[in-house]
Design a protein around this motif. Structure first.
Motif, PDB file in Angstrom:
ATOM      1  N   THR A   1      -5.252   9.551  -2.448  1.00 29.82           N
ATOM      2  CA  THR A   1      -6.180   8.685  -1.724  1.00 29.82           C
ATOM      3  C   THR A   1      -5.730   8.532  -0.275  1.00 29.82           C
ATOM      4  O   THR A   1      -4.559   8.223  -0.021  1.00 29.82           O
TER       5      THR A   1
ATOM      6  N   SER B   1      -0.568  -2.122 -10.708  1.00 32.20           N
ATOM      7  CA  SER B   1      -1.995  -2.430 -10.618  1.00 32.20           C
ATOM      8  C   SER B   1      -2.267  -3.920 -10.769  1.00 32.20           C
ATOM      9  O   SER B   1      -3.060  -4.509 -10.021  1.00 32.20           O
TER      10      SER B   1
ATOM     11  N   VAL C   1      -6.890   3.060   1.416  1.00 26.51           N
ATOM     12  CA  VAL C   1      -6.068   2.107   0.667  1.00 26.51           C
ATOM     13  C   VAL C   1      -5.903   0.801   1.439  1.00 26.51           C
ATOM     14  O   VAL C   1      -6.127  -0.294   0.911  1.00 26.51           O
TER      15      VAL C   1
ATOM     16  N   LEU D   1      -1.767   6.085  -6.278  1.00 21.89           N
ATOM     17  CA  LEU D   1      -2.882   6.789  -5.619  1.00 21.89           C
ATOM     18  C   LEU D   1      -2.343   7.859  -4.676  1.00 21.89           C
ATOM     19  O   LEU D   1      -2.387   7.723  -3.449  1.00 21.89           O
TER      20      LEU D   1
ATOM     21  N   SER E   1       0.553   4.082  -2.736  1.00 20.30           N
ATOM     22  CA  SER E   1       0.348   5.488  -2.347  1.00 20.30           C
ATOM     23  C   SER E   1       1.405   6.402  -2.943  1.00 20.30           C
ATOM     24  O   SER E   1       1.119   7.546  -3.303  1.00 20.30           O
TER      25      SER E   1
ATOM     26  N   CYS F   1       0.837  -1.206   0.000  1.00 25.96           N
ATOM     27  CA  CYS F   1       0.000   0.000   0.000  1.00 25.96           C
ATOM     28  C   CYS F   1       0.870   1.254   0.000  1.00 25.96           C
ATOM     29  O   CYS F   1       0.490   2.280  -0.566  1.00 25.96           O
TER      30      CYS F   1
END
Length: 367
Positions: free
Chosen positions: A117, A274, A122, A114, A110, A106
């Motif tokens: 976000t 992804s 997350v 993202l 990040s 994560c």
């Protein structure tokens, strides 16, 4: 019960392999480079050999109690009170693995994908997906994992394509100048990368095989594939970066993917991160599943907690609470060091001690 349906040899291979690869594909050989430099590929090989030795120990232990998983036969080795403690420690270790893998990946998401976000969103989504998958039976979990091999193969192709960029073979030279000491030191962080095969402690009696030796061959093959895969990553990374550069790049594979120009895809690194998320999710839900199973047998066989999904979601909530601090890089680094040592204890030292106690007790009973 949650484990009534058995899995086949191919499913076992997929379970072990995808549980092993996890997050480390993005960081190899950052930890090794600080010890063995451009010889880090040798440290990876040594780590794979050490892991294979531990696999043999776990196999020998499981073979002595081939009709039961570790949570059930642990009391026969160390007694019921201490057996419950060991089951709890193994449950805590597996939950810790879920937490470590999730906050690490994560963190990558990040930083690279993202950006805006919130952290809790997350990790919350990651833990929720992992817990949902882990709420199923072992057979269902194995089937899903087998299907996700296609995602790994896609990522494998992406890695091969990106590795064809500009590099320098002189980064590997001179070979072997760091000496055996640094190679061994680099092998320890390499060994930690191979964790995942310890699921055999639980899954051994639930594998459908003509001969028990086939189980050892299957897990050894998975560990061999993981070793070759890590070796490929190390070669690609070392080919692209010098030793001095790698000491300051914690996620070298991401940089390689980012600098590679492919007309079909604009941002290869984002595509890879992804898709690789599905592979990382395998590690998360496997450890959630194992943690819940060890937790279910803390009171012994007669007091098994049969509500497996409830245990999984409780563990997910606990891990989510711990993961809220995971966005802090310093906290994550300290937790990673602690996790590495507990991994060595729980997947290598503990099974070895249990096997030795079991052998001594067996000889005493026979004598």
């Amino acid at each position: 019960m949650i484990h009534l349906e058995k899995i086949n040899i191919n499913q076992l291979k997929c379970l072990v392999f995808l549980t092993q690869v996890g997050v480390s594909v993005l960081t190899i050989p950052y930890a090794q480079i600080h010890y063995s430099g451009n010889d880090s590929w040798m440290s990876i090989l040594i780590g794979g050999v050490i892991a294979q030795t531990v696999i043999l120990v776990i196999y020998l232990l499981g073979k002595r109690y081939e009709d039961r998983p570790l949570p059930l036969y642990i009391s026969a080795i160390v007694g019921k009170p201490l057996g419950s403690v060991v089951n709890f420690l193994l449950a805590a270790y597996c939950a810790q693995n879920c937490l470590m893998v999730t906050i690490t990946y994560c963190g990558v998401i990040s930083r690279w994908v993202l950006f805006e976000t919130p952290w809790l969103v997350v990790i919350g989504v990651s833990f929720s997906i992992g817990a949902y998958m882990a709420s199923s039976t072992l057979r269902t979990v194995a089937t899903i994992t087998q299907m996700l091999m296609i995602m790994f193969l896609i990522c494998f192709v992406i890695i091969l394509i990106s590795g064809m960029g500009k590099g320098d073979f002189r980064h590997f030279l001179p070979i072997g100048t760091h000496g055996i000491g640094p190679l061994i030191k680099g092998a320890f962080p390499s060994f930690w990368l191979f964790s995942g095969y310890e699921l055999l402690l639980y899954a051994f009696p639930f594998v459908r095989a003509r001969k028990k030796r086939d189980i050892l061959i299957a897990v050894s093959a998975s560990n061999g594939f993981t070793t070759l895969f890590y070796l490929l990553i190390t070669v690609i990374v070392t080919y692209n970066f010098s030793e001095n550069q790698l000491k300051s790049i914690p996620e070298p594979m991401v940089y390689i993917l980012r600098k590679f120009r492919w007309p079909v895809v604009q941002s290869l690194d984002i595509l890879f991160i992804s898709i690789w998320l599905s592979v990382v999710t395998v590690t998360v839900y496997i450890y959630f599943f194992l943690s819940a199973r060890y937790l279910a047998f803390i009171g012994g066989k007669d007091k098994e907690i049969r509500n497996h999904p409830l245990l999984v979601w409780i563990l997910a909530i606990v891990c989510f609470g711990g993961g809220l601090w995971g966005s802090d890089r310093q906290w994550q680094s300290r937790f990673s060091e602690y996790h590495n040592w507990t991994t060595a204890i729980m997947i290598a030292i503990l099974p070895t001690i249990l096997l030795l106690i079991s052998l001594v007790r067996g000889k005493a009973a026979g004598g």
